[in-house]
Enzyme design. Structure first.
Site, PDB file in Angstrom:
ATOM      1  N   ARG A  54      46.173  64.985  71.943  1.00 29.15           N
ATOM      2  CA  ARG A  54      46.100  63.765  71.133  1.00 29.15           C
ATOM      3  C   ARG A  54      45.441  64.110  69.806  1.00 29.15           C
ATOM      4  O   ARG A  54      45.034  65.255  69.581  1.00 29.15           O
ATOM      5  CB  ARG A  54      45.423  62.604  71.866  1.00 29.15           C
ATOM      6  CG  ARG A  54      44.506  62.923  73.021  1.00 29.15           C
ATOM      7  CD  ARG A  54      43.192  63.530  72.602  1.00 29.15           C
ATOM      8  NE  ARG A  54      42.618  62.768  71.525  1.00 29.15           N
ATOM      9  CZ  ARG A  54      41.837  63.245  70.601  1.00 29.15           C
ATOM     10  NH1 ARG A  54      41.498  64.531  70.598  1.00 29.15           N
ATOM     11  NH2 ARG A  54      41.344  62.497  69.657  1.00 29.15           N
ATOM     12  N   ALA A  56      46.157  62.954  65.546  1.00 28.30           N
ATOM     13  CA  ALA A  56      47.376  62.959  64.728  1.00 28.30           C
ATOM     14  C   ALA A  56      47.888  64.375  64.378  1.00 28.30           C
ATOM     15  O   ALA A  56      49.060  64.694  64.621  1.00 28.30           O
ATOM     16  CB  ALA A  56      47.138  62.125  63.471  1.00 28.30           C
ATOM     17  N   GLN A 207      37.025  58.913  73.541  1.00 32.46           N
ATOM     18  CA  GLN A 207      37.220  60.217  72.883  1.00 32.46           C
ATOM     19  C   GLN A 207      35.930  60.724  72.246  1.00 32.46           C
ATOM     20  O   GLN A 207      35.751  61.923  72.075  1.00 32.46           O
ATOM     21  CB  GLN A 207      38.305  60.114  71.800  1.00 32.46           C
ATOM     22  CG  GLN A 207      39.718  59.982  72.311  1.00 32.46           C
ATOM     23  CD  GLN A 207      40.155  58.539  72.379  1.00 32.46           C
ATOM     24  OE1 GLN A 207      39.342  57.643  72.611  1.00 32.46           O
ATOM     25  NE2 GLN A 207      41.435  58.294  72.189  1.00 32.46           N
ATOM     26  N   ASP A 248      44.970  58.299  61.414  1.00 37.35           N
ATOM     27  CA  ASP A 248      46.274  58.552  62.034  1.00 37.35           C
ATOM     28  C   ASP A 248      47.408  58.270  61.063  1.00 37.35           C
ATOM     29  O   ASP A 248      48.502  58.809  61.211  1.00 37.35           O
ATOM     30  CB  ASP A 248      46.423  57.695  63.288  1.00 37.35           C
ATOM     31  CG  ASP A 248      45.371  58.106  64.313  1.00 37.35           C
ATOM     32  OD1 ASP A 248      44.238  57.592  64.221  1.00 37.35           O
ATOM     33  OD2 ASP A 248      45.676  58.982  65.142  1.00 37.35           O
ATOM     34  N   ASN A 258      43.229  53.955  61.880  1.00 34.58           N
ATOM     35  CA  ASN A 258      42.469  54.920  62.675  1.00 34.58           C
ATOM     36  C   ASN A 258      42.091  54.238  63.994  1.00 34.58           C
ATOM     37  O   ASN A 258      42.393  53.051  64.211  1.00 34.58           O
ATOM     38  CB  ASN A 258      41.235  55.405  61.913  1.00 34.58           C
ATOM     39  CG  ASN A 258      40.618  56.634  62.553  1.00 34.58           C
ATOM     40  OD1 ASN A 258      41.328  57.594  62.869  1.00 34.58           O
ATOM     41  ND2 ASN A 258      39.318  56.637  62.774  1.00 34.58           N
TER      42      ASN A 258
HETATM   43  O1  MRU Z   1      44.566  58.034  70.398  1.00 36.49           O
HETATM   44  P1  MRU Z   1      44.155  59.374  69.875  1.00 36.49           P
HETATM   45  O2  MRU Z   1      43.067  60.028  70.650  1.00 36.49           O
HETATM   46  O3  MRU Z   1      45.340  60.275  69.641  1.00 36.49           O
HETATM   47  O4  MRU Z   1      43.557  58.951  68.481  1.00 36.49           O
HETATM   48  C1  MRU Z   1      43.638  59.705  67.380  1.00 36.49           C
HETATM   49  C2  MRU Z   1      42.317  60.079  66.965  1.00 36.49           C
HETATM   50  O5  MRU Z   1      41.794  61.037  67.502  1.00 36.49           O
HETATM   51  C3  MRU Z   1      41.595  59.364  65.940  1.00 36.49           C
HETATM   52  O6  MRU Z   1      42.103  58.140  65.601  1.00 36.49           O
HETATM   53  C4  MRU Z   1      41.343  60.277  64.775  1.00 36.49           C
HETATM   54  O7  MRU Z   1      40.390  59.726  63.982  1.00 36.49           O
HETATM   55  C5  MRU Z   1      42.557  60.607  63.954  1.00 36.49           C
HETATM   56  S1  MRU Z   1      43.222  62.158  64.402  1.00 36.49           S
HETATM   57  C6  MRU Z   1      42.222  63.336  63.562  1.00 36.49           C
END
Ligand code: MRU
Length: 366
Positions: A54, A56, A207, A248, A258
């Site tokens: 996971r 982006a 996370q 994201d 985000n």
């Molecule tokens: O749902 P996820 O864990 O894939 O979420 C993405 C993220 O980790 C965050 O939103 C993050 O700040 C952006 S990706 C560096």
């Protein structure tokens, strides 16, 4: 970055098996460290969908590695290019919010998709995947270098440890290496700037408490996990010097999608005159349009919580059994609450003209 002192990236090709790549199973961290083999493009789709990988930038890279496998698979089908297109669509649809995913797939198809010769298509697809991963690492490292002065400036004024709040996981596990929001933190730590990181737990999937805390502890960076509602109080009491988050999908208008809860942190930072930075590699900037698709995930992620009980990872019900729950995975922070974007080409205000000054070649989209 390191786990128990050993360097890892989040995705890499197998040394001997041509059509296999490896990922770290992030659904088991920090309790278990498992490396998973991915040997079909459908497995790559599943890994993105169920969040084995996971973040982006990493899901963008996983899609490209998955497309390489799809190229290998395509020759057992009557219409190889039709198969490749079908797998590309499945990958794009695996998760909707992060723009990196559709951008990486479209880039792959536009650069590689038309090659007719089977051997050169396979070769080019593999080279493209390797280059994509390498470029992603370079972008994150540059974000680190561009964000570093922001942290150092605070330290030079304060002459005491810099307290940084971050939300979700935008560290190396969310990318191929280094991370986005955490990259400046890693470089500052390497340069000896005293730091302390407030790690938002980031319900419902945690996370922050599971992944960001895991990363920071393996890099020996002082940090404290806080529940998601704590940041505002800390900001009001002078306990946060700056906020850095990832993204994201960031728009040319400066709006930032985000992880859910980011908007509330931005509001609290704005109210307390605390700088709020968004670390955004160009792969996470949507140069094309202003629409967002906000992913809605299973209500079970809210109703239950995953944790370790004895030697097992289990899910426990933590809410009233008969009550429904709602689970939007991302929110949108308006540009007015964002102090600056930190990109691989430098920092800028979250405004169309300023973003395009850094990326003039994107004036016509994508
Ligand atoms: O749902 P996820 O864990 O894939 O979420 C993405 C993220 O980790 C965050 O939103 C993050 O700040 C952006 S990706 C560096």
């Amino acid at each position: 970055m390191k786990i128990n002192g050993k360097h890892y990236r989040t995705i890499w090709f197998d040394d001997t098996e041509e059509a296999v790549f490896h990922i770290i199973d992030q659904t088991k961290l920090p309790f278990e460290f498992c490396i998973q083999d991915v040997s079909t493009s459908d497995e790559a789709v599943r890994a993105i969908k169920n969040m084995t990988v996971r973040g982006a930038p990493l899901i963008g890279a996983t899609a490209i590695f998955g497309l390489y496998l799809a190229v290998n698979e395509s020759y057992s089908f009557k219409n190889p290019s039709g198969y490749l297109q079908k797998q590309a669509q499945k990958l794009i649809q695996a998760r909707p919010t992060a723009v990196d995913l559709e951008k990486s797939v479209r880039l792959f198809l536009s650069r590689i998709g038309d090659i007719k010769n089977q051997d050169s298509l396979k070769h080019s697809a593999r080279q493209f995947a390797l280059q994509y991963a390498e470029q992603s690492v370079e972008q994150c490292l540059k974000i680190g270098q561009n964000g570093l002065p922001l942290i150092k400036n605070i330290f030079e004024k304060k002459k005491k440890e810099v307290n940084i709040l971050t939300h979700c996981n935008a560290g190396w596990l969310a990318t191929v290496d280094y991370g986005t929001a955490l990259a400046p933190i890693y470089l500052a730590h390497q340069e000896g700037v005293p730091l302390h990181i407030w790690v938002d737990e980031t319900r419902p999937r945690n996370q922050g408490s599971l992944l960001t805390a895991f990363e920071l502890s393996h890099e020996n960076i002082p940090h404290t996990i806080i529940s998601d509602n704590t940041g505002g109080y800390l900001m009001q009491n002078g306990m946060v010097d700056m906020v850095i988050v990832g993204t994201d999908r960031t728009k040319l208008s400066g709006k930032v999608a985000n992880k859910i809860g980011t908007y509330l942190k931005a509001l609290a930072a704005y109210d307390n005159q605390i700088p709020f930075y968004v670390a955004a590699p160009s792969t996470s900037i949507d140069f094309e349009n202003e629409d967002f698709i906000i992913e809605k995930r299973s209500a079970e992620e809210v109703r239950k919580i995953k944790g370790k009980y004895g030697n097992k990872i289990i899910n426990v019900l933590i809410s009233n059994e008969s009550s429904p729950a709602l689970n939007y995975a991302f929110d949108i922070t308006p540009a007015r609450y964002v102090t600056q974007l930190i990109t691989e080409r430098g920092c800028c205000l979250p405004e169309r003209e300023e973003i395009l000054k850094l990326f003039p070649e994107k004036s016509h989209g994508f």
